[in-house]
Design an enzyme around this catalytic site. Structure first.
Site, PDB file in Angstrom:
ATOM      1  N   SER A 117       0.956  -1.122   0.020  1.00  0.00           N
ATOM      2  CA  SER A 117      -0.270   0.005  -0.136  1.00  0.00           C
ATOM      3  C   SER A 117       0.944   1.073  -0.031  1.00  0.00           C
ATOM      4  O   SER A 117       2.006   1.276   0.565  1.00  0.00           O
ATOM      5  CB  SER A 117      -0.857   0.128   1.305  1.00  0.00           C
ATOM      6  N   TYR A 133      -1.112  -0.390  10.385  1.00  0.00           N
ATOM      7  CA  TYR A 133      -1.401  -0.986   9.030  1.00  0.00           C
ATOM      8  C   TYR A 133      -0.334  -0.626   8.273  1.00  0.00           C
ATOM      9  O   TYR A 133       0.450  -1.277   7.268  1.00  0.00           O
ATOM     10  CB  TYR A 133      -2.946  -0.448   8.755  1.00  0.00           C
TER      11      TYR A 133
END
Ligand code: NAP
Length: 252
Positions: free
Chosen positions: A147, A161
């Site tokens: 990501s 995350y």
């Protein structure tokens, strides 16, 4: 009669979002696809039906990527479709809310690291054990899903995350160098904000629309736009690409 050999690919988290788009695209391009899912069996079956509708082969396999035995089972299912040539390590979670690090629970952080990092490790290890020439395999290709959060750190939303995705990128780079000489290319994509259920799962269903204003292209991405990059990295068209992290993010 000469029937074409179908190469099989395991797609983790293939039931929804980016993973589902990857399964549909790879199925249409002739791969046999293992559609792994955690709990949404109806979504997984619907992806399998879509692949079969365009003449492809697919099978849905329930399994938690952070559980060693489940991972073995997914890869066994791939072998039944055809020789294993790929892994798309896509399954990932963010936790159930957007919050600063000091407001997140240790249970959330542990679970996110277990799924995103241990899960990536277990799936990549299984793929190497089955595809590497070191183990008698014929080679293949691994694409991990990171990501752009890995580079931004995602303050105020999901620092844990972002850190898990930075780990996925280190894993990608290190493993890529370990197995490039054994017939396996390892790469990753780093999507920006994409319209999937992931945001609602974190309690912020409108997050893609909110973030869109900060994306140079002026909008969030669609799962199909990420799938194209993954399919390219997975394919022989990317034969000299090793250890790369491809941002697909509309410029953010
Ligand atoms: P999503 O729509 O929430 O779908 C998640 C998928 O992962 C589902 O198929 C889910 O299965 C599966 N899954 C969840 N936990 C699992 C586990 N423990 N074992 C196996 N499968 C599991 O997510 P997405 O947005 O498509 O995200 C896919 C990947 O892209 C993730 O790694 C995510 O971090 C990354 N990413 C997403 C965005 C974004 O904006 N959406 C941006 C950058 C990176 P069930 O259907 O059974 O629940």
């Amino acid at each position: 009669m000469n029937s074409a050999v179908v190469n099989s690919v395991v797609v983790t988290g293939g039931s929804r979002g980016i993973g589902a788009a990857v399964c549909r695209l790879l199925g249409a391009r002739g791969y046999g696809v293992v559609v792994n899912y955690a709990s949404d069996v109806d979504a997984a079956r619907s992806v399998v039906a879509d692949v079969r509708a365009v003449g492809g082969q697919a099978v849905a396999v329930q399994g938690d990527v952070s559980a060693e035995r489940d991972v073995t089972r997914m890869f066994d299912a791939a072998t039944e479709l055809g020789p294993l040539t790929g892994l798309v390590g896509n399954a990932g979670i963010t936790g159930d809310r957007l919050a600063r690090l000091d407001e997140q629970s240790v249970e959330t952080v542990r679970r996110v690291l277990d799924v995103n990092v241990t899960g990536a490790f277990l799936c990549a290890r299984e793929a190497v054990r089955r595809m590497s020439t070191r183990y008698g395999g014929s080679g293949g290709s691994i694409v991990m899903v990171s990501s752009t959060a890995a580079g931004r750190g995602s303050p105020g939303e999901w620092v844990h995350y972002a850190a898990s995705k930075a780990a996925v990128e280190s894993l990608t780079w290190g493993l890529a160098q370990e197995v490039a000489g054994e017939g396996i290319r390892v790469n990753a994509v780093a999507p920006g904000t994409v319209e999937t259920d992931l945001h609602a799962a974190a309690g912020a269903p409108d997050r893609p629309q909110r973030v869109a204003a900060t994306i140079p292209l002026g909008r969030a991405g669609q799962p199909e736009e990420i799938a194209e990059g993954i399919a390219w990295l997975l394919s022989p068209a990317a034969s000299f690409v090793v250890g790369a992290v491809l941002p697909i993010s509309g410029g953010r």
